[in-house]
Structure formats: structure tokens, C-alpha cells
Design a protein around this motif. Sequence first.
Motif, PDB file in Angstrom:
ATOM      1  N   ARG B 107      51.818  30.187  50.313  1.00  0.00           N
ATOM      2  CA  ARG B 107      52.341  29.300  51.339  1.00  0.00           C
ATOM      3  C   ARG B 107      53.838  29.210  51.182  1.00  0.00           C
ATOM      4  NH1 ARG B 107      50.117  23.572  50.649  1.00  0.00           N
ATOM      5  NH2 ARG B 107      51.314  23.374  52.564  1.00  0.00           N
ATOM      6  N   VAL B 108      54.485  28.760  52.258  1.00  0.00           N
ATOM      7  CA  VAL B 108      55.933  28.684  52.203  1.00  0.00           C
ATOM      8  C   VAL B 108      56.334  27.355  51.587  1.00  0.00           C
ATOM      9  CG1 VAL B 108      56.452  27.559  54.393  1.00  0.00           C
ATOM     10  CG2 VAL B 108      57.936  29.352  53.555  1.00  0.00           C
ATOM     11  N   VAL B 115      58.085  31.936  49.512  1.00  0.00           N
ATOM     12  CA  VAL B 115      56.639  31.895  49.610  1.00  0.00           C
ATOM     13  C   VAL B 115      56.089  31.791  48.195  1.00  0.00           C
ATOM     14  CG1 VAL B 115      54.587  33.205  50.266  1.00  0.00           C
ATOM     15  CG2 VAL B 115      56.572  33.184  51.759  1.00  0.00           C
ATOM     16  N   ASP B 210      51.236  30.373  55.863  1.00  0.00           N
ATOM     17  CA  ASP B 210      52.279  29.457  56.326  1.00  0.00           C
ATOM     18  C   ASP B 210      52.515  29.676  57.806  1.00  0.00           C
ATOM     19  OD1 ASP B 210      53.612  31.985  54.997  1.00  0.00           O
ATOM     20  OD2 ASP B 210      54.938  31.342  56.611  1.00  0.00           O
TER      21      ASP B 210
END
Lengths: 623, 437
Positions: B107-108, B115, B210
Motif C-alpha cells: 500500500r502507499v 509503497v 493503493d
Amino acid sequence: MKAGLEVHQQLATAKLFCRCPSELSEAVLGVVRRSLRATGGEDHLVDAAAAFQSARGLIFRYEISPSSCLVDLDEEPPGLLNPEALDVALTVAMMLGARVLDEVEVMRKIVVDGSNTSGFQRTALVAVDGAIDVGGQRYRIDTIALEEDAARRIDGGAHEVSFRLDRLGVPLIEIATAPEITQGAEARAVAEEIGAVLRSTGRVRRGIGTIREDLNVSTDGGARVEIKGVQQLRLLEKYAGVEEERQRRLLEVATELRRRGASVPPEGARPVTDLLREVVEGPLRFRDGWVVVGLRFRGFAGLLRANTPDGPRLGRELADHARSVGLGGLLHSDELPGQGIGEQLLVRLRRELDAEPADALVLLAAPDLARAHAAAYRVQGRARAALDGVPPETRDPLPDGTTRYSRPLPGRNRMYPETDVPPTTIDAARTERLQGVLPERPSATRQRLAADFALRPERIDQLWRSGEVARFEQFVADGRTANNVARLLTQELPAAMGRLSGDGEREVSDDLLRALLVALERGTIAKEAIPPVLDELLAGATSVADAAERRGLVGVSGDELGDMAGKVVAANRELVLAKGMAAFSALMGDLMKEVRGRRDGKEVAAALRTKMAGLLASEGRPT
Amino acid sequence: MATDPIDELRRLPMGELVTVVNPDGRRWHGRLVPAHELSGDRIIQLKLESGYNVGVRVDPGAKIEHHPAPASSTEKRLPVERPPTAPSAPASGPVALLTTGGTIASRVDYQTGGVRPVHGEREILSFFPELEQGGPVRVVRVLDKLSEDVSRDDWVLLAHQVEAAFRSGAVGVVIAHGTDTLQFTASALSFLLEGLPGPVVLVGAQRSPDRPSSDGFTNMAAAVRVAREPDLYEVVVVMHAGLSDDQWAVHRGTRVRKMHSSRRDAFATRNEPPLGRVANGAVSWEQARRPRSGTLLAVTKPPDGRGALLWMFPGLDPTRAAEFARTLRGLVLAGTGLGHTAQEHLAWIRAATGRGAVVAMTTQTLGGSVDPYVYATGRELLRAGVVFAGDMLPETAYVKLLWALGQSDDPAEVTRLFLADRAGEMVNRHTDTGAVG
């Protein structure tokens, strides 16, 4: 009122992150269906606007176009930032005296309304702190950014929305002014001036929808409201005025609500479907499988209805929120009894919902309970916001000059870096090269036009605003009359484009426009014939003669005109002899029936006058 | 001695609010965020109040002010409204979700823009809130690697984790894995695991989660759905079946290959239709599933690393190829067409098989079988001791050979294991399934 403008202009280069052409197309090569979700989780903020859109659970249908590729489908990483588009943005930045960044970083701005297949719009800040002078006043320009345009919305229902991918990825320059505009008229003037600067680069797309404005309006005690995607500059003034008034009224409503000690009870909506079984007409007529839920707002009675016929109403604000989850709207107690709901039923509803006479009721009908509750939740939230005055939000501009609630205002949380695209360093060599070929500033152009051509000041104004100066000068250099050229490029041609239905993607070639000007000078077509001839040229006529013929507008020669005038005078001999030149209007009407559009009206009048004078002279009557 | 302001900036923690005033008077104010790996010299990245990141060149004479990182955002946390979900189906037993890293589990970070991997059961389930609709999901973090870094040892580790998950009561196992080498891991688990009591489903994402458009959300949901299937006792891969978010294909782990570098429907079963499909929350089967084997659940001996895969191309120097093969116990060739190489390679191949190495032939066409009998080259390769691997994919054959080498020291036994069907890796009957590709 304080307002800021965001001008979005499409560029006439390839798309921003792929090599697709920036051209709209009616062709559909295939379809894919997708869903999007607002990303974020337990320990991260989800952008309010993104969460709002995501919650609708819509299916997005995308039409694949000859102007789209795997990048637009979100099936391939983006390419590098289009250097040509960046050059145009840098050029505009320099013309506006802005500070160009040392390195341009592409960001992702979360947008989950389906208009971007990826769920975000790529955007890059290019320059900051510019300014533009309009009407002797300086307006600051906060930011100049380069971003990709969204997919084109084709149609939408409650569950599925269709977009075409041709427009997705077309480069846009976004110019945002500081919130220094205090009047609607100023907003329009500033937008026009920025538009002229953009067009002076010669690298922008033309036609309907290629330039769009967002208007941010804030009022004292009110809130920031963004009216997004205005395509007609003349309406900017109206939108600003309407929004100012809407906020003023909402503040009045809030004051009154507070005075009454009004409140929005926390409990959710109650199902009242069974009470409404006998309703046979109106929006709440009984439908199998549908449910109706009711809400009660303490002390809101009488404030949901408009206090003037066109004034903003809290009821309409609430209904907009019900529509935002796909409902048709709502009914509220200020419009009851009525709409198929009688006095008796209203009493029962009030009792069922524990409502006092001072309370307002809101009824929502939906095809299922989930949707009814989703709508009720939104409506309740909006009613609660009314206690505080004006909620910040994004609104859609409507063609009648009013606006409609669209979604919450997005915040900063929706922006994060586009890791698939490396940054672009802007070196001195690049800015120096662009500085060397910077287009003439609009103010300098105006001065030069005034000095070089015998044109009226309004005409000069129109000319530079239209961005047609280059073509104007070319045609005049070819020997065409300045006034005719200016009128054609600034009035007749844009008007004809405006009459086009659809996206105004068609155009008339320069060669045809030259031929049209020559025909006008030779008198083979009349000034009046230009609009219909342009319409035919836009519809595909291959020459001016072909276009004129399609409309029966083949020109009348000087001799023919003389003969026709002679015949009209002969036919009305008695009238002319009796009334003298006073009979002119009547005869002119007859003659124009025959030659309208085929010969300039002034010439027709002159020919008629000559023939009338001839008759009168021959009979020894005064002329 | 005055310090260079850029060094001063580089020492500051990320998130610090800084003002940079360059000698030309240009002033920038924002939060320090990590610069891009490809950022220019002397460029730092600032996040402006507007949310935009900008690259700022820091001149040696620049003045720096910095302020402690601001308190966390004043923006209100808004609960994410989710559309009301359908009543959940009768709960089945738990599904074990093994995470290994890769796009699907990243995920960002909005602070830095980088990331990062998703950690912990709570975070993963918050990411995929619909996963538990059909029953509980237990998350086990096994690795934190991009798939290009997943090694032979990791295959073994994963096989043991699968075994452990089933032993602790899981009805099925889902493995979230990077997509680049997903097919290698799928093959490895197919060969290493015996007596599977339920499905092992590998799943990945071609778009990171994300992104609102990530295929990871729906791929994961489809994978968990397949992991709850009764009567499935093999290793499969579940990924998008097209560009729309409405169909997912179930591929046999030994027949699947990543056929596109970026599309979400990149994974394809070669030489036959996929095993099944997921649509509208239901699984339908299009090919016969393998029956449950009579053996007990176990992990075999590990694969032997002394094997390799060599792509045969025109101009490949036979001396170089011979050197490459010199110390190997086994080598899979990806030959041309029906399984050919240039004649000049015969000598070193003969030498390799002569000293007991197993040399197997597959085809670069990735469709159809090899066949040694059609052309003279094929017959000569056969005489040189090359084992023809039917329509086994080159990567599958490579993993299978490593596994076979790990099971026995005897080349004849290795050859026998290599050619025997173990996990549906060979199709003996090819029907027309539409266009090639």
C-alpha cells in the motif's frame, strides 16, 4: 464574496502519458466494466469525496475508442510526461510571469467517480506565483499545473455509468487564480484573459468543451463551494451571483434554526411503507417491493420550502442529497398535504414519526431498504449541516445558471505520488529555448492590431480574445479585407461551431475559409449567406459553391439585381408614384424575399433606391 | 566550515516542515518527503500545502529553516461508508491467507508517497473487508518479498506453511504472491505437496491496492471463494479472466503462465481452457479436477538447485552453452518449434547426458507439444539422450526437474519422475480452443 477560478484548457498535442491522439471519436471498439473503491483503511484517512463516490457501489462501463490504448484502460503503466505538452505549460507559465519548478513531479489525485479508469487523475504542478492584469487590476495566479483530462461521460443510471475513453489522458493546463475575485463580472473577464493567453500559444484545442472553468465561491460566514466544469463563460457571472445568494439564504436559515433551538435527532429513518399502502398518486404512490422511510427534523417546519419563488430551499438541498444515491428525490412536510398525501395520512405519519407541528418530516421512497437508508443517512447529514450554515461542497453547473449538489469537497488526502512516472527536471536550457520563442503577449497584440488595421476597438478585442490573430494576419496578408476576416473568425465561425450539435469536433479548413472570403468580396455570396454556408461547410460541403447551392444561395450578379429591382418597382408603379421614396420599405420587403442571402442587403437597398429614383425622375416627381 | 544546506536537509526526518530560500530569493515551504530515485542532482522533494509534491533545487548558498513536524492532519477522519452487504452465506471453516509480499500486499504511504507492504491481519482484513463474508480468514505472514526475489528455499517454506495451515484446521489456503514468478511457485507447490485435503490458491495483483482500480480486491475475493470449494485438492492460480471486473479464471498451477507484463488478465492456462471460472460469486468448473489422492498430507524432499533452464537461440555459442551445463545435474532446454536446437549443440548435449545429467526438451512456442519424430534434428536429439517433455511449459518443466533431482540421485529415476504425471502438468489431448495466443 471571494471567488477563485480554475481554468482547464485541453492541449492540441498527443495525450499526456501515451502516444494516442487527443481527438474525440464516435467509434466504439469494445467495452469493459469495472468497479472502483476508495482506498485507505484503518489507520489512514480516506478522502471524503472518494469515500462518498465509492459508497455508491456503481459499475463503470468504459467504451474503448480509436483514441485510447492500454494506458487509458489502466492496463499498462503510463509513459513519460509528454515533453511537448510540458513545453506548452511552461510557455504559458512564463507568459504569466510564474516561477517554474526545478523538477516536476507527477501526482495521483484520487477520483473514484469512474471518470478515470485508474481511480485517480494524474496531475503535476509546473509553476507557481504568476499574475495576470485585467481591466487595470492585477490578479494573482497561484498555480499552473499539467493534468490529464477525464473520460467522457456518455450516460448514467442508478447502477451503471458509461464513459468513453477517447478524452481520457488528453493534456489539460490548469490555471488557478488566488481567491481575489469579488464580482461575477470580474470572473468572466479574468477567464477570458487567461483563455486568450492560452490560445496565443497556438497549441490548444478549440471547440465546445475544450476549455472548462471551475469557480470557487466563498462568502463571509459561508463556506468554500466549488462549481465544477462551467463550459460557458457568459454563465460564470450568473453562477457566482446565484451561489452568493444561496449561501446568504442558507445562513439566514441557520440563524432561524438556531433561534428555534432546532435539531436533527440522531436516530435513523423509520420505515413507514405500510402507512402509505393507499397512496395512489404522486411520488410516493404505492409500488410493489418499494419501501418508504421517514425522518423527522426538530423545529425545521416551514424552512424547507422556498421563501421566494426562485429562492434556494433547504428542501431542494436535501433532495439533491437523496438524488446523489440514485433516488428520484424526496417529499417533505412543507409541501404536504398534497402530492397524493392527504391531511389524515399526514397526521398518521406525524404520529408514527413522533413529530410535533414544529418539526419537519422527510419521506424517501426507494426500491430497497438499503438504498432508502443510504439516502436517509445523506439527507440527515445535510439537515444537520444546515444548523451550521453552509457546508463546503462541489456543485454541478446547470444550463439555467443554477447549480446542484454533486459531492463533498475533496481534500489534500487524495494526492500522492505517481510512482510509475519519473520526475522531469526543468533545466535552464529548456526555459531559455522557450523564452526565445515566447508568443506575443495579448496586450502587445492588441496594440499592434490597433496600429496596423483600421478595425473598431471592440473588433480588436474580439480578435485577440478569440486567439485567431495568427489566422487573421495570414488571411489579410493574402489580400482579404481586414473587417471581413475579423468578423468571420471572431463571430460567424464561432457561432456556426456553436450551432453544431455534439462535441464540435468538425472544422472548416483554412482554404475553404479563404474561398468564402473571396466569394464575399466578389459578391457571389452575400454577407447574410455566411452563416448558412458555414453550416453546410461544417456539415461536409466540399466547396463554397456546393454549400451555397445546398441552401439555394447562389449569388445574384449586379445586373440581375438591377433587373429584379426594376421588376419590383414596375409591379408597384402606382404605389411609388403615390408615396415617393416612402414606399421604399414595402418594396424592399418584396425584393428581399427573392434575394435574401444571395446579395448583401445594403447593395439590394441601393439597387432598389436607384430604380425608384429612376421611375420618379422619369415621371417628374421629387425623389 | 559552513555545511552544505543540502546535507543539512538530507539529515532531517521525513515529514519535517522546511523553508528553503535560494540565493535568487526563490522561497519554498513544505513538508519534506523522500525524493524520487531518479530525481536530479541537488533536488529535494517537498509536499506543499496544496498536496502537490515539487522538486526543489537547493543551491549551495541556500538558507534553510525547519520546524518540527506538524501535528497530525486536522482533517476529520471520515468513516468509509460501505454499501450494505448481502447477508453472509452459512459460515464455513477458516481459510488461511499466507502473505508473501508483492503488489497485492502493498500500500502507499501517504506521508512519504512510497509503497510499503501491508502488515498484520487487522490491516489486511481492513483492506479486504469482504473476505470474511463466507467465513473466517486467518492471516499468516510468511514472507515479505517481491516475487522476483522468491527463492527455492521459499517454495519449501511455503509448502510447510500450507501443510501447517491444513493441519490446524483450514479448509483451504490462499497465498498472496507477486505475479512475476507466481507460475514458478505454483508449480513448485504442486510438486512438493502430497495428499492435499483442500485447495491451495495462489493469487496476485497487477495493480497495487493503493489504486482504486486495483484488481487485487476482486482477485483476492475470488481466491478466497475458490479456497472454500469442496472437492478441490490441487494448487491453482486465480486471477482476472478479462479486462472487466466480472470474471476470474481458475488455472491449474502447473499449466498457467504470465503472458502479459501489465494487463490484469495476464495469466493464461496454456494448451487447454482454464480449470474453472468465478463469476457472480459462484465457481463453475470447465475441466476435470484431480481427485483427492490416497496419500497423507506431506511435503516431499526439497528440490535440488543443480538444474537450469536454457533458452536456445540462433547464434548461441556451443562452447558457452557447454560451460553453462558443465556442473549441472539437470537442464531444461526451451527449444524452437517442435523442440529443436542447432546441430552444433549436439556434441555438448551428448556429453552432458553421457555423464548422467538429465537434459529435457520443451518449446519456446508456449503452445503445443514437442515431438522428436518429425524432423531429423529431433531424432538426433533423442539419440543424444534428450528427454522430450510433451507440452510441459518450460518454467514448469524446470521446476519439476529441480524437484525430481531432489527426490533421487539416480538419473533414470529422475527421468522417470520427470516424465510421470504428478500434478496435471502435461495434457495429452489437444483440442481447438480458439485462437493461438
